[in-house]
Write an enzyme that holds these catalytic residues in place. Structure first.
Site, mmCIF file in Angstrom:
data_model
loop_
_atom_site.group_PDB
_atom_site.id
_atom_site.type_symbol
_atom_site.label_atom_id
_atom_site.label_comp_id
_atom_site.label_asym_id
_atom_site.label_seq_id
_atom_site.Cartn_x
_atom_site.Cartn_y
_atom_site.Cartn_z
ATOM 1 N N PRO A 16 10.305 57.075 54.073
ATOM 2 C CA PRO A 16 10.967 58.192 54.754
ATOM 3 C C PRO A 16 11.644 59.134 53.759
ATOM 4 C CG PRO A 16 12.225 56.150 55.034
ATOM 5 C CD PRO A 16 10.964 55.790 54.334
ATOM 6 N N GLN A 71 12.395 55.357 61.682
ATOM 7 C CA GLN A 71 13.563 54.784 61.009
ATOM 8 C C GLN A 71 14.850 55.226 61.702
ATOM 9 O OE1 GLN A 71 15.382 56.071 57.212
ATOM 10 N NE2 GLN A 71 14.863 54.022 56.452
ATOM 11 N N CYS A 101 20.817 54.176 52.621
ATOM 12 C CA CYS A 101 21.090 55.593 52.461
ATOM 13 C C CYS A 101 22.506 55.822 51.944
ATOM 14 C CB CYS A 101 20.923 56.290 53.806
ATOM 15 S SG CYS A 101 21.624 57.917 53.820
ATOM 16 N N LYS A 140 15.202 48.710 55.528
ATOM 17 C CA LYS A 140 15.016 49.332 54.207
ATOM 18 C C LYS A 140 16.353 49.384 53.491
ATOM 19 C CE LYS A 140 13.210 53.381 51.843
ATOM 20 N NZ LYS A 140 14.375 54.180 51.472
ATOM 21 N N ASN A 202 9.589 49.681 46.344
ATOM 22 C CA ASN A 202 9.663 51.143 46.404
ATOM 23 C C ASN A 202 10.459 51.673 45.210
ATOM 24 O OD1 ASN A 202 11.977 53.272 47.943
ATOM 25 N ND2 ASN A 202 9.870 53.911 47.645
ATOM 26 N N GLY A 203 10.053 52.867 44.795
ATOM 27 C CA GLY A 203 10.810 53.574 43.776
ATOM 28 C C GLY A 203 9.949 54.074 42.641
ATOM 29 N N ASP A 204 9.881 55.410 42.530
ATOM 30 C CA ASP A 204 9.260 56.072 41.370
ATOM 31 C C ASP A 204 7.752 55.930 41.272
ATOM 32 O OD1 ASP A 204 11.656 56.996 40.515
ATOM 33 O OD2 ASP A 204 11.605 56.031 38.557
ATOM 34 N N GLY A 226 7.431 57.605 48.262
ATOM 35 C CA GLY A 226 8.093 58.762 48.862
ATOM 36 C C GLY A 226 7.729 60.032 48.109
ATOM 37 N N ARG A 227 8.541 60.343 47.069
ATOM 38 C CA ARG A 227 8.331 61.596 46.348
ATOM 39 C C ARG A 227 6.932 61.686 45.748
ATOM 40 N NH1 ARG A 227 12.964 60.923 42.377
ATOM 41 N NH2 ARG A 227 12.356 58.776 42.785
HETATM 42 C C1 LIG Z 1 14.896 64.112 49.930
HETATM 43 C C2 LIG Z 1 14.924 62.643 50.204
HETATM 44 C C3 LIG Z 1 15.117 62.187 51.477
HETATM 45 C C4 LIG Z 1 15.147 60.815 51.754
HETATM 46 N N1 LIG Z 1 15.319 60.393 53.033
HETATM 47 C C5 LIG Z 1 15.339 59.069 53.305
HETATM 48 C C6 LIG Z 1 15.475 58.602 54.645
HETATM 49 O O1 LIG Z 1 15.523 59.382 55.599
HETATM 50 N N2 LIG Z 1 15.561 57.272 54.840
HETATM 51 C C7 LIG Z 1 15.473 56.367 53.804
HETATM 52 O O2 LIG Z 1 15.532 55.168 54.032
HETATM 53 N N3 LIG Z 1 15.289 56.786 52.549
HETATM 54 C C8 LIG Z 1 15.224 58.101 52.278
HETATM 55 N N4 LIG Z 1 15.018 58.516 51.008
HETATM 56 C C9 LIG Z 1 14.715 57.510 49.973
HETATM 57 C C10 LIG Z 1 13.195 57.306 49.877
HETATM 58 O O3 LIG Z 1 12.646 56.781 51.062
HETATM 59 C C11 LIG Z 1 12.827 56.369 48.719
HETATM 60 O O4 LIG Z 1 13.440 55.118 48.926
HETATM 61 C C12 LIG Z 1 13.268 56.922 47.380
HETATM 62 O O5 LIG Z 1 12.986 58.307 47.284
HETATM 63 C C13 LIG Z 1 12.570 56.196 46.227
HETATM 64 O O6 LIG Z 1 11.188 56.220 46.392
HETATM 65 P P1 LIG Z 1 10.278 57.342 45.668
HETATM 66 O O7 LIG Z 1 10.629 57.298 44.215
HETATM 67 O O8 LIG Z 1 8.875 56.905 45.976
HETATM 68 O O9 LIG Z 1 10.632 58.669 46.265
HETATM 69 C C14 LIG Z 1 14.984 59.875 50.701
HETATM 70 C C15 LIG Z 1 14.768 60.347 49.416
HETATM 71 C C16 LIG Z 1 14.733 61.704 49.146
HETATM 72 C C17 LIG Z 1 14.471 62.168 47.740
#
Ligand SMILES: Cc1cc2nc3c(=O)[nH]c(=O)nc-3n(C[C@H](O)[C@H](O)[C@H](O)COP(=O)(O)O)c2cc1C
Length: 367
Positions: A16, A71, A101, A140, A202-204, A226-227
């Protein structure tokens, strides 16, 4: 990949991203392929109970947007339970609880990361939800509040006992924000702490090899992106291919990136109407442009876009302008090609490659 009774086509998940993982983006990711389960932005449980339009827009879906997890965040057990029932009736195949969060407004009310520090209360809240719905309930979290409080293994075990069907863990602490390195050993500890439910790391993850490394080194059952998906919606397809065949597919061509970007805008217009869609697309298009090569001419203009026709005009002008950077075969000249982003945990010691994955702007300042 299985989460409770739910069978998934792959072990790759869309994380998310509040403000980004809306219906159009989820449809784009699904059309491109490879993703096993997509999740909505986080949704305030109370807002669903109060029937707020904004909350229902966040869970808007279509048959093609399946399987979908919603979520939820909130700290009042009854509200979370009743919101889970709404989500189930709405067609979600699972409901995820946000425990990671770090945004002030979420932590303040006892949701988000604050949940990680109150095990018993959290387990009771989860049990209420698990008992109320038939769909799997997942959670999460981050690794913990800070390095001295790595609570995720204990929390994960308590949640498993309370009936949670899977754990998603971002391998950073709340204190880390988005800095530093994703801690694969920390994720591995969560995997070791639970008895049988899947843990999803998860992460990066910005490339297929990064996904494979996280799977190999942590023993997690799946990974959530995510990103990296925003940066590269094809990441699921290419990762699945790597996991199944060992072959790393080449990155998508410029024309495919342009095609999917245009499709994304069309879906945004369908879901949000042209005016709002174009305004929202101002922060989406630059993510596609990150892999276009020189793109300042595009970004400069696209952040002012008002209409779809104007977007296409900007794009055509940009494609013409970009030709000066191409060779005779239409490929970017080597000096204009950018190296892909590198996950923090894939960095070679002393490497100078870019490791900081941009954090998109959104309705939340810090995640
Ligand atoms: C702009 C933004 C919004 C996010 N919104 C949520 C969210 O709504 N719920 C959640 O559990 N994590 C949220 N996250 C965290 C991501 O789901 C994820 O755990 C985090 O970005 C690391 O994963 P990634 O490196 O693949 O992005 C958000 C992250 C970003 C950057």
């Amino acid at each position: 990949m299985q989460i409770g009774s739910l069978k998934l086509k792959s072990n790759l998940f869309l994380s998310p991203l509040a403000g980004y993982t809306n219906l159009p983006f989820r449809l784009v990711v699904r059309e491109v392929g490879g993703v096993g389960l997509c999740t909505t932005d986080l949704v305030n449980a109370r807002s669903l109970l109060e029937k707020r339009e904004k909350a229902f827009k966040l869970i808007e879906t279509r048959p093609e947007d399946s399987p979908l997890a919603v979520q939820l965040f909130g700290s009042v057990a009854e509200e979370m339970r009743d919101a889970a029932l709404i989500v189930e009736a709405h067609g979600a195949v699972s409901v995820d609880i946000n425990m990671g969060c770090p945004v002030k407004k979420v932590v303040k009310i006892g949701g988000g990361s604050a949940m990680m520090t109150e095990l018993a209360k959290t387990a009771a809240l989860v049990r209420g939800m698990v008992n109320a719905v038939k769909i799997p309930v997942t959670a999460k979290m981050r690794l913990g509040w800070d390095d001295d409080n790595l609570t995720a293994p204990d929390l994960a075990r308590a949640l498993e006992d309370a009936g949670v069907a899977a754990i998603f863990v971002h391998g950073r602490t709340r204190e880390q924000g988005f800095g530093g390195t994703v801690n694969l050993a920390g994720i591995r500890k969560v995997v070791a702490a639970i008895k049988k439910i899947p843990v999803i790391g998860n992460g990066d993850i910005v490339t297929p090899p990064a996904a494979k490394k996280m799977l190999d080194e942590t023993g997690c059952a799946g990974v959530s992106i995510g990103r990296g998906a925003f940066y590269d919606p094809w990441i699921f397809k290419r990762t699945l291919h790597l996991l199944q065949t060992g072959e790393l597919l080449p990155e998508e061509s410029f024309s495919e990136r342009v095609r999917v970007m245009c499709r994304h805008l069309d879906l945004m217009v369908e879901v949000f109407g042209e005016e709002l869609a174009c305004r929202m697309f101002r922060k989406v298009a630059p993510w596609y442009a990150k892999r276009f090569g020189p793109c300042h001419e595009f970004n400069k203009k696209v952040v002012q876009v008002h209409t779809k026709a104007q977007f296409h005009e900007i794009l055509e002008n940009y494609i013409r302008w970009r030709q000066q950077f191409l060779d005779e075969r239409g490929e970017l000249l080597p000096r204009f090609q950018q190296a892909p982003l590198v996950a923090s945990f894939m960095r070679e010691p002393d490497s100078t490659t870019r490791t900081h994955i941009p954090v998109p702007k959104g309705p939340v300042e810090v995640w």
